[in-house]
Design a protein around this motif. Sequence first.
Motif, short mmCIF file in Angstrom:
data_model
loop_
_atom_site.label_atom_id
_atom_site.label_comp_id
_atom_site.label_asym_id
_atom_site.label_seq_id
_atom_site.Cartn_x
_atom_site.Cartn_y
_atom_site.Cartn_z
N LEU A 174 -4.17 -46.97 -39.67
CA LEU A 174 -3.67 -46.78 -41.04
C LEU A 174 -4.75 -46.04 -41.81
CD1 LEU A 174 -2.20 -50.37 -41.60
CD2 LEU A 174 -1.07 -48.34 -40.67
N SER A 175 -4.64 -44.71 -41.77
CA SER A 175 -5.72 -43.88 -42.29
C SER A 175 -5.95 -44.08 -43.78
CB SER A 175 -5.43 -42.40 -41.98
OG SER A 175 -5.23 -42.22 -40.59
N HIS A 176 -4.86 -44.32 -44.52
CA HIS A 176 -5.01 -44.55 -45.96
C HIS A 176 -5.75 -45.85 -46.24
CE1 HIS A 176 -1.44 -46.59 -44.61
NE2 HIS A 176 -1.25 -47.19 -45.77
N VAL A 177 -5.55 -46.86 -45.38
CA VAL A 177 -6.28 -48.12 -45.55
C VAL A 177 -7.74 -47.94 -45.15
CG1 VAL A 177 -6.38 -50.55 -44.93
CG2 VAL A 177 -4.16 -49.43 -45.21
N MET A 178 -8.00 -47.13 -44.11
CA MET A 178 -9.40 -46.86 -43.76
C MET A 178 -10.12 -46.18 -44.92
SD MET A 178 -9.70 -45.90 -39.72
CE MET A 178 -8.68 -44.42 -39.74
N SER A 179 -9.42 -45.35 -45.67
CA SER A 179 -10.07 -44.71 -46.82
C SER A 179 -10.42 -45.75 -47.88
CB SER A 179 -9.17 -43.61 -47.41
OG SER A 179 -8.04 -44.14 -48.08
N ALA A 180 -9.55 -46.73 -48.06
CA ALA A 180 -9.83 -47.80 -49.01
C ALA A 180 -10.96 -48.69 -48.51
CB ALA A 180 -8.57 -48.62 -49.26
N LYS A 181 -11.02 -48.90 -47.20
CA LYS A 181 -12.15 -49.66 -46.63
C LYS A 181 -13.46 -48.94 -46.94
CE LYS A 181 -9.52 -51.55 -42.70
NZ LYS A 181 -9.34 -51.53 -41.23
N ALA A 182 -13.48 -47.63 -46.77
CA ALA A 182 -14.70 -46.87 -47.04
C ALA A 182 -15.14 -47.05 -48.49
CB ALA A 182 -14.47 -45.39 -46.72
N VAL A 183 -14.19 -47.02 -49.41
CA VAL A 183 -14.53 -47.20 -50.83
C VAL A 183 -15.07 -48.60 -51.08
CG1 VAL A 183 -13.58 -47.25 -53.17
CG2 VAL A 183 -12.86 -45.45 -51.58
N ALA A 184 -14.40 -49.62 -50.52
CA ALA A 184 -14.84 -51.00 -50.73
C ALA A 184 -16.22 -51.24 -50.12
CB ALA A 184 -13.83 -51.96 -50.11
N ALA A 231 -7.14 -45.67 -53.50
CA ALA A 231 -7.46 -44.97 -52.25
C ALA A 231 -6.40 -45.19 -51.18
CB ALA A 231 -8.82 -45.43 -51.73
N MET A 232 -5.53 -46.20 -51.36
CA MET A 232 -4.49 -46.46 -50.36
C MET A 232 -3.23 -45.66 -50.60
SD MET A 232 -4.68 -50.52 -49.47
CE MET A 232 -5.14 -51.12 -51.10
N GLY A 233 -3.04 -45.16 -51.81
CA GLY A 233 -1.79 -44.46 -52.12
C GLY A 233 -1.97 -42.96 -52.07
N ASN A 234 -2.00 -42.40 -50.85
CA ASN A 234 -2.26 -40.96 -50.73
C ASN A 234 -1.68 -40.40 -49.44
OD1 ASN A 234 -4.36 -41.17 -48.53
ND2 ASN A 234 -5.35 -42.42 -50.11
N TRP A 235 -1.92 -39.13 -49.21
CA TRP A 235 -1.30 -38.42 -48.10
C TRP A 235 -1.84 -38.81 -46.73
CZ3 TRP A 235 -3.12 -36.52 -52.68
CH2 TRP A 235 -2.16 -36.09 -53.59
N LEU A 236 -2.96 -39.52 -46.68
CA LEU A 236 -3.45 -40.00 -45.40
C LEU A 236 -2.46 -40.95 -44.74
CD1 LEU A 236 -7.17 -40.62 -46.40
CD2 LEU A 236 -6.39 -38.99 -44.66
N TYR A 264 -16.16 -50.53 -35.86
CA TYR A 264 -14.82 -50.03 -35.56
C TYR A 264 -13.92 -50.47 -36.71
CZ TYR A 264 -10.50 -49.26 -32.85
OH TYR A 264 -9.25 -48.82 -32.40
N VAL A 265 -13.44 -49.53 -37.50
CA VAL A 265 -12.79 -49.86 -38.76
C VAL A 265 -11.27 -49.70 -38.72
CG1 VAL A 265 -14.85 -49.26 -40.09
CG2 VAL A 265 -13.11 -47.51 -39.67
N GLN A 266 -10.69 -49.56 -37.53
CA GLN A 266 -9.26 -49.33 -37.43
C GLN A 266 -8.37 -50.57 -37.51
OE1 GLN A 266 -7.93 -46.84 -34.23
NE2 GLN A 266 -9.50 -45.29 -34.58
N PRO A 267 -8.81 -51.77 -37.12
CA PRO A 267 -7.88 -52.90 -37.08
C PRO A 267 -7.11 -53.10 -38.38
CG PRO A 267 -9.89 -53.50 -35.96
CD PRO A 267 -10.15 -52.15 -36.60
N GLY A 295 -7.19 -55.59 -44.28
CA GLY A 295 -7.45 -54.91 -43.02
C GLY A 295 -8.52 -55.63 -42.26
N GLY A 296 -8.91 -55.08 -41.10
CA GLY A 296 -9.91 -55.72 -40.26
C GLY A 296 -10.97 -54.75 -39.80
N MET A 297 -11.98 -55.28 -39.09
CA MET A 297 -13.11 -54.47 -38.65
C MET A 297 -13.83 -55.24 -37.54
SD MET A 297 -15.96 -52.77 -41.14
CE MET A 297 -16.51 -54.34 -41.82
N VAL A 298 -14.45 -54.49 -36.62
CA VAL A 298 -15.23 -55.08 -35.54
C VAL A 298 -16.62 -54.46 -35.55
CG1 VAL A 298 -15.40 -55.50 -33.05
CG2 VAL A 298 -13.14 -55.34 -34.13
#
Length: 472
Positions: free
Chosen positions: A306-316, A56-61, A102-105, A281-284
């Motif tokens: 880091l939108s691609h990392v946020m996508s991986a967070k969603a999967v995890a 999920a991290m290796g993509n166009w996001l 907040y899932v951006q950190p 990554g991080g989260m609050v």
Amino acid sequence: MSALNAESTAFRAALEVVRAVEPRIADAIAQELTDQRESLKLIASENYASPAVLLAMGNWLSDKYAEGTIGRRFYAGCQNVDTVEAVAAEHATALFGAPHAYVQPHSGIDANLVAYWAILADRVEAPALAKVGKRNVNDMTDAEWAELRQAFGNQRMLGMSLDAGGHLTHGFRPNISGKMFDQRSYGVDPATGQIDYDGLRAAAAEFKPLVIVGGYSAYPRKVNFRIMREIADEVGATFMVDMAHFAGLVAGKVFTGDFDPVPHAHIVTTTTHKSLRGPRGGMVLCGPELADQVDRGCPMVLGGPLSHVMSAKAVALAEARRPEFQDYARRIVENSQALAAGLTSRGATVVSGGTDNHLVLIDVDKYGLTGRQAEQALLDSGIVTNRNSIPQDPNGAWYTSGIRVGTPALTTRGLGTGEMDVIAELMHTVLSQTSPAGSKAKYDLDPALAERVSKQATELLADFPLYGSVTL
């Protein structure tokens, strides 16, 4: 195509594409998989993310700029990022029972910075604005702004001491948090190695901090967050918990009631890797009273998400909501306790006498070693750990007198309590046969013994393949 073939095909193809541009990088990536497959990873802060999370991290996001937050971006064309961020936040709030996520950190340090500045904005900036009748800091006069900046620099924080298991981001001078806050520490009872809540209460009453920080990076016991919230309320402090290390145990319902920080803290930060088994990554997490301030994390202290990392967070986070994750979390603690028992039965000294969580802290001074000597000797023998301070550590934070070990990664591989006893034997063999050699860093260890233990470690892991669905 089966999932097994799909995963192998995906990673093989990715490496081929990378190799066509820079083969050294492709080789290093492939070698990392080999190295991780062959070593006993006992780093308490590391784990193995699933193939779905990694892919999920290796993509166009990755190509998107998306400063701001959902529906309020500084760039156009972020509709897919909005979806990704909303799904990740949806899973986070459901998983932890938090009103807002907040899932951006980008990291745990970033998550802590967002939380600290949200608290300062709520407790210092908002009253200052109300006092002068202004809506935001841009409306302040230079004199008013100077007074506010001075107020920001005079706040107090109470956090766990480093040698008791706290973290640099909890107000210590080498970290920016130590420059932001006037910090004091609470510690552990020397007799038990566990948090001295009476001492914490007394320190809070005397110091009167704006923020009390709970959480740890090297404390092997549960924390009673109900008591800590009571103490915070008594002195009017905001109670923040950094659950980066044990978030997976909260998500997996191993830590509940008084030991779940989310119902008790005003604001909670975490990483998304470690025991949660997601991407780095991080989260609050917080309630509605701090949500608006937290959502200003970018551009307050964060760069573009880091939108691609946020996508991986969603999967995890979606994976962590599955019933099998609770079984995984339970087994982490069972394995940690078995490892502690195995070490203790062989004469090792385990700080606090055991563990309630995912980590074990070993006092290697009892072997006549520093943490640095022990760490390297174990690494020579195929056992990956990290040196760590222990309470009242005579060797300081660089050489240390402790070794920290954790079980999240090996539990992911499927190892159980029986294997933990074998690992305890291997560790004890190495540590008892290592001797200091003239400095706090140098040591003597028979290379033949190190090779034998390393071979035993590899043989132990043979029955627990890592990323068994992936062949390169």
